[in-house]
Design an enzyme around this catalytic site. Structure first.
Site, PDB file in Angstrom:
ATOM      1  N   ASN A 283     -10.332  -2.767   2.465  1.00 20.57           N
ATOM      2  CA  ASN A 283     -10.013  -2.772   1.040  1.00 20.57           C
ATOM      3  C   ASN A 283     -11.287  -2.523   0.238  1.00 20.57           C
ATOM      4  OD1 ASN A 283      -7.261  -3.301   1.192  1.00 20.57           O
ATOM      5  ND2 ASN A 283      -7.471  -5.508   0.951  1.00 20.57           N
TER       6      ASN A 283
ATOM      7  N   TYR B 150       0.967  -4.118  12.206  1.00 21.52           N
ATOM      8  CA  TYR B 150       0.882  -2.694  11.864  1.00 21.52           C
ATOM      9  C   TYR B 150       1.722  -1.788  12.767  1.00 21.52           C
ATOM     10  CZ  TYR B 150      -2.513  -3.856   8.283  1.00 21.52           C
ATOM     11  OH  TYR B 150      -3.107  -4.375   7.170  1.00 21.52           O
TER      12      TYR B 150
ATOM     13  N   HIS C 190      -3.968   1.015  11.885  1.00 19.57           N
ATOM     14  CA  HIS C 190      -3.756  -0.254  12.586  1.00 19.57           C
ATOM     15  C   HIS C 190      -5.118  -0.890  12.891  1.00 19.57           C
ATOM     16  CE1 HIS C 190      -2.412  -3.349  15.109  1.00 19.57           C
ATOM     17  NE2 HIS C 190      -1.536  -2.711  15.843  1.00 19.57           N
TER      18      HIS C 190
ATOM     19  N   HIS D 188       0.835  -1.220   0.000  1.00 22.19           N
ATOM     20  CA  HIS D 188       0.000   0.000   0.000  1.00 22.19           C
ATOM     21  C   HIS D 188       0.865   1.264   0.000  1.00 22.19           C
ATOM     22  CE1 HIS D 188      -3.893  -2.076   0.881  1.00 22.19           C
ATOM     23  NE2 HIS D 188      -3.086  -2.957   1.439  1.00 22.19           N
TER      24      HIS D 188
HETATM   25 FE1  HDE Z   1      -2.443  -4.731   5.459  1.00 20.19          FE
HETATM   26  N1  HDE Z   1      -0.628  -3.946   5.906  1.00 20.19           N
HETATM   27  N2  HDE Z   1      -1.777  -6.565   5.978  1.00 20.19           N
HETATM   28  N3  HDE Z   1      -4.197  -5.622   4.849  1.00 20.19           N
HETATM   29  N4  HDE Z   1      -3.114  -2.981   4.854  1.00 20.19           N
HETATM   30  C1  HDE Z   1      -0.286  -2.661   5.755  1.00 20.19           C
HETATM   31  O1  HDE Z   1       0.841  -1.372   7.372  1.00 20.19           O
HETATM   32  C2  HDE Z   1      -0.658  -6.802   6.690  1.00 20.19           C
HETATM   33  C3  HDE Z   1      -4.539  -6.922   4.923  1.00 20.19           C
HETATM   34  C4  HDE Z   1      -4.381  -2.673   4.437  1.00 20.19           C
HETATM   35  O2  HDE Z   1      -3.200   3.547   4.047  1.00 20.19           O
HETATM   36  C5  HDE Z   1       1.045  -2.329   6.363  1.00 20.19           C
HETATM   37  O3  HDE Z   1       1.181   0.805   7.769  1.00 20.19           O
HETATM   38  C6  HDE Z   1      -0.577  -8.181   7.066  1.00 20.19           C
HETATM   39  C7  HDE Z   1      -5.936  -7.109   4.683  1.00 20.19           C
HETATM   40  C8  HDE Z   1      -4.450  -1.274   4.072  1.00 20.19           C
HETATM   41  O4  HDE Z   1      -1.587   3.383   5.518  1.00 20.19           O
HETATM   42  C9  HDE Z   1       1.462  -3.661   7.010  1.00 20.19           C
HETATM   43  C10 HDE Z   1      -1.691  -8.774   6.534  1.00 20.19           C
HETATM   44  C11 HDE Z   1      -6.439  -5.861   4.460  1.00 20.19           C
HETATM   45  C12 HDE Z   1      -3.186  -0.768   4.304  1.00 20.19           C
HETATM   46  C13 HDE Z   1       0.325  -4.577   6.620  1.00 20.19           C
HETATM   47  C14 HDE Z   1      -2.436  -7.752   5.857  1.00 20.19           C
HETATM   48  C15 HDE Z   1      -5.336  -4.942   4.549  1.00 20.19           C
HETATM   49  C16 HDE Z   1      -2.380  -1.850   4.799  1.00 20.19           C
HETATM   50  C17 HDE Z   1       2.023  -1.686   5.443  1.00 20.19           C
HETATM   51  C18 HDE Z   1      -2.121 -10.230   6.603  1.00 20.19           C
HETATM   52  C19 HDE Z   1      -7.871  -5.478   4.128  1.00 20.19           C
HETATM   53  C20 HDE Z   1      -2.714   0.645   4.052  1.00 20.19           C
HETATM   54  C21 HDE Z   1       2.138  -0.257   5.888  1.00 20.19           C
HETATM   55  C22 HDE Z   1      -1.966 -10.867   7.849  1.00 20.19           C
HETATM   56  C23 HDE Z   1      -8.803  -5.759   5.192  1.00 20.19           C
HETATM   57  C24 HDE Z   1      -2.975   1.530   5.225  1.00 20.19           C
HETATM   58  C25 HDE Z   1       1.346  -0.180   7.078  1.00 20.19           C
HETATM   59  C26 HDE Z   1      -2.551   2.938   4.908  1.00 20.19           C
HETATM   60  C27 HDE Z   1      -1.043  -1.708   5.171  1.00 20.19           C
HETATM   61  C28 HDE Z   1       0.294  -5.849   6.999  1.00 20.19           C
HETATM   62  C29 HDE Z   1      -3.642  -8.023   5.148  1.00 20.19           C
HETATM   63  C30 HDE Z   1      -5.528  -3.533   4.342  1.00 20.19           C
HETATM   64  C31 HDE Z   1       2.812  -4.192   6.643  1.00 20.19           C
HETATM   65  C32 HDE Z   1       0.548  -8.818   7.870  1.00 20.19           C
HETATM   66  C33 HDE Z   1      -6.703  -8.434   4.719  1.00 20.19           C
HETATM   67  C34 HDE Z   1      -5.665  -0.537   3.543  1.00 20.19           C
HETATM   68  O5  HDE Z   1       1.512  -3.575   8.396  1.00 20.19           O
END
Ligand code: HDE
Length: 720
Positions: A157, A371, A348, A84
């Protein structure tokens, strides 16, 4: 025990808190400065020349003004988000329509009319910070509510399910979709071997693949897409009773997509297409809105759904559990500084408030760790909650101390609890029942590193999605799979994907396989592979209308219409149609051969906003070609103008021609409704007589409201 904070704060009237965040940010803001100083406040005498030993001599190390400036510059970049990375954000508010006190004790969901400030960040997932907006990808939809009981983040999402079921597989998924590690290609694209290699070996990805290959993954605008919390969460009321909940955001402007050819072209013509669209809409006062929808399920009824609510590859069809609309979100303010706000905002899913709780979804559980962890390296330490954009609008206090970039000056001798030195009493100072209460779910089971058998259905909802698509949407899905897989070099990978698709729908799999130079899809081969599961759930429905984006018509607010002109244009009828478009909320731009003016048939000057080249048809939703014989001839003789119209036609956009404008269409081989035996859907031809104009204008507005006209024949033959 300390008095719970909410009791005193609830007294604030509904609506009071909407401006609270803006006010707080103001106190950190700074306008442009006339008198330059160093960061220490020392006036800078000359911002053009470094300090040298003689005008042609070496620069002196002593020049602290130069050193400070260069050093700060050297450290201006922070790591981009690991996923993202590319995104854009805006401020706004959330307003509650319906009290949810029956379901949750969350303060911001109690009082009808209460407004809570929000910050929203939309993003793509795979691309780097500088990648293009319109690539085929999932869009992040992250909302931070600055509530009076602390920040609540709904980090969702634009697709309601996810690729994998367990956090353990997330790093593999992301490695597979990101540019391949040896040569770092391709950027912001899933159309490459490593992605399809991975997903073809992970049949649990199939449902999400269907969504990502659909038009959902190429939205027309961030303002025209849905948002989903994805996981099942819990709402818990004041009596401790819990309901499972799925969160939805429904856009007021409807849900609409680009077409793939258009999306690819926009990526080159304007890589900031979505960012610009959101910025301009807010800037012009066209504030985008979404309604918050909830699907609420009593815990005892969850089992009866027939699939596991903890499995993030499943959605709850709206036909089974209706979505209740409980409030609206309005985005009404652009950021002042992209880095300070959009880049530094830290979301988060673990930022919850009392009354909202997690479920045991194993993907969500992994996110709860990730997060904060990622912000430590991205934002450089444990105090990122003190950055202006991340601060709550309510006070926070605890004994966490120090660390990089600490800003709060905690006074006094005491930095531990319990203590008597600060409080003068032996009482504890944590919140007790006034604090966050984790839902006391009973868990009695051995530790296991296994997947629940209730997660074994990998295909029934993929089939439901497929069955819910319109014929045009199905064609797009087939074409998207074909495109992506045609970029995969290893035939065995292509074959594995279509073998899996045979379990979604036989025709889909056969169609996808046709141009790929591989064998027929082999459902048995897929079933024989490791990791394959097909514990099909019998769903009570065959299809679900909410899963399709097809529309019979909708509002045209903020839709962009190009008025294509050249010298000799006749503006009488044009102005009437233009006014009707403006009245309906559309945005009209005059597009001509050059900037400045064109002369009209009556010898007047008409101002030109853009040229055929600097603002091509992919930047518009519809085209109006006014009357005027000379203008029509000039357009037909100009390759860029011809391309403009042909491309809009190829992308199924509404085209309206008046009077002699029809000659242009004929010369392009486009047959217009009513003018020829073969009818082209969404192409309107109007006479320039006054009686015909009003009807034409109404028809044009209605046709744009349909978004696209898929019924056009032979579009593939159009050379654009
Ligand atoms: Fe994320 N995801 N994600 N994700 N995600 C990040 O956090 C992660 C997942 C989502 O505009 C990171 O600050 C793991 C699902 C959005 O700043 C990180 C897993 C969904 C955003 C991270 C998922 C999301 C992130 C990268 C699976 C939809 C952007 C930078 C276990 C429900 C937020 C950050 C923004 C961002 C990890 C799966 C949505 C690395 C480990 C499912 C919208 O922490």
């Amino acid at each position: 025990m300390a008095q719970p904070r909410q009791d005193t704060q609830r007294k604030a009237k509904a609506g009071d808190s909407a401006a609270a965040k803006v006010k707080q940010l103001e106190s950190f803001s700074q306008g442009p400065e006339n008198q330059l100083t160093t960061n220490q406040g020392v006036p800078i005498p000359d911002n053009h020349n470094s300090l040298k030993a003689g005008v042609r001599g070496p620069t002196l190390l002593e020049d602290f003004i130069l050193r400070e400036k260069i050093t700060h510059f050297d450290h201006e970049r922070i790591p981009e988000r690991v996923v993202h990375a590319r995104g854009t954000g805006a401020h706004g508010y959330f307003e509650l329509y319906k009290s949810l006190s029956e379901y949750t004790r969350a303060d911001f969901l109690q009082e009808v009319g209460a407004r809570t400030p929000v910050f929203v960040r939309f993003s793509t997932v795979a691309g780097s910070r500088g990648s293009s907006d319109t690539v085929r990808d999932v869009r992040g939809f992250a909302v931070k509510f600055y509530t009076r009981e602390g920040n609540y983040d709904l980090v969702g999402n634009n697709i309601p399910v996810f690729f994998v079921q367990d956090a353990m597989k997330f790093p593999d998924l992301v490695h597979a979709v990101k540019p391949e590690p040896h040569h770092e290609m391709p950027q912001a694209a899933s159309a490459h071997d490593s992605f399809w290699d991975f997903v073809s070996l992970m049949p649990e990805t199939t449902h999400m693949l269907m969504w990502v290959m659909s038009d959902r993954a190429i939205p027309r605008s961030l303002r025209m897409m849905e948002g989903f919390g994805v996981h099942t969460f819990r709402l818990v009321n004041a009596r401790g009773v819990a309901h499972f909940v799925k969160f939805h955001w429904k856009p007021k402007l409807g849900k609409h997509a680009l077409v793939w050819d258009e999306a690819q072209k926009i990526a080159g013509k304007d890589a900031d297409f979505h960012r610009r669209d959101l910025w301009e809409a807010i800037d012009q006062g066209n504030f985008p809105e979404w309604e918050l929808g909830l699907q609420l399920i009593e815990e005892s009824k969850a089992q009866a759904l027939g699939f596991d609510l903890l499995d993030p590859t499943k959605l709850i069809p709206e036909d089974m559990v209706p979505v209740q609309l409980v409030g609206k979100m309005v985005l009404n303010r652009n950021v002042d500084n992209f880095f300070a706000e959009t880049e530094q905002v830290a979301f988060h899913p673990g930022h919850v408030v009392p009354g909202i709780d997690f479920s045991n979804d194993p993907l969500l559980q992994g996110r709860l760790f990730s997060y904060t962890d990622t912000q430590l390296s991205r934002l450089g330490g444990p105090n990122f909650h003190e950055l202006p954009i991340n601060r709550g609008v309510c006070p926070f206090h605890n004994f966490q101390r120090d660390g990089m970039h600490r800003q709060t000056i905690n006074k006094g001798q005491v930095n531990y609890e319990p203590n008597t030195l600060a409080t003068g009493s032996e009482q504890r100072v944590d919140g007790g029942t006034g604090g966050f209460q984790s839902y006391p779910e009973e868990i009695e089971s051995p530790k296991v590193r296994r997947r629940s058998a209730s997660f074994d259905d990998h295909f029934s909802q993929a089939t439901l999605f497929w069955n819910s698509q319109s014929p045009a949407e199905k064609e797009h899905i087939i074409a998207a799979f074909q495109f992506e897989l045609s970029k995969v070099a290893v035939p065995a990978i292509r074959q594995r994907v279509v073998d899996n698709l045979a379990h979604v729908d036989g025709k889909l799999a056969r169609k996808v396989a046709e141009p790929l130079g591989i064998g027929a899809p082999d459902a048995k081969a897929a079933a024989g592979r490791a990791g394959f599961r097909e514990a099909r759930t019998k769903l009570p429905i065959e299809s679900s209308a909410a899963l399709s984006m097809e529309t019979a018509g909708g509002p045209i607010q903020t839709r962009k219409v190009a008025i294509l002109v050249a010298d000799g244009v006749e503006t009488g009828a044009m102005k009437i149609v233009q006014q009707a478009l403006l009245d309906a909320g559309a945005i009209c731009k005059v597009v001509g051969p050059h900037l400045g003016f064109v002369s009209t048939s009556s010898g007047q000057q008409l101002a030109v906003d853009f040229t055929y080249v600097n603002m091509p048809s992919v930047m518009f939703d519809a085209v109006l070609v006014p009357s005027g014989a000379a203008s029509a001839r000039a357009l037909a003789a100009n390759g860029d103008a011809v391309h403009f119209v042909l491309e809009a036609f190829k992308h199924f956009k509404t085209i309206c021609v008046i009077g002699e404008g029809v000659e242009l269409l004929r010369s392009l081989g486009i047959n217009a409704a009513g003018s020829e035996s073969v009818v082209a859907a969404g192409v309107l031809v109007g006479k320039s007589e006054p009686t015909a104009r009003v009807q034409l204008a109404q028809d044009f507005v209605a046709a744009i409201g349909k978004h696209r006209h898929w019924g056009r024949a032979n579009v593939d033959a159009v050379p654009a």
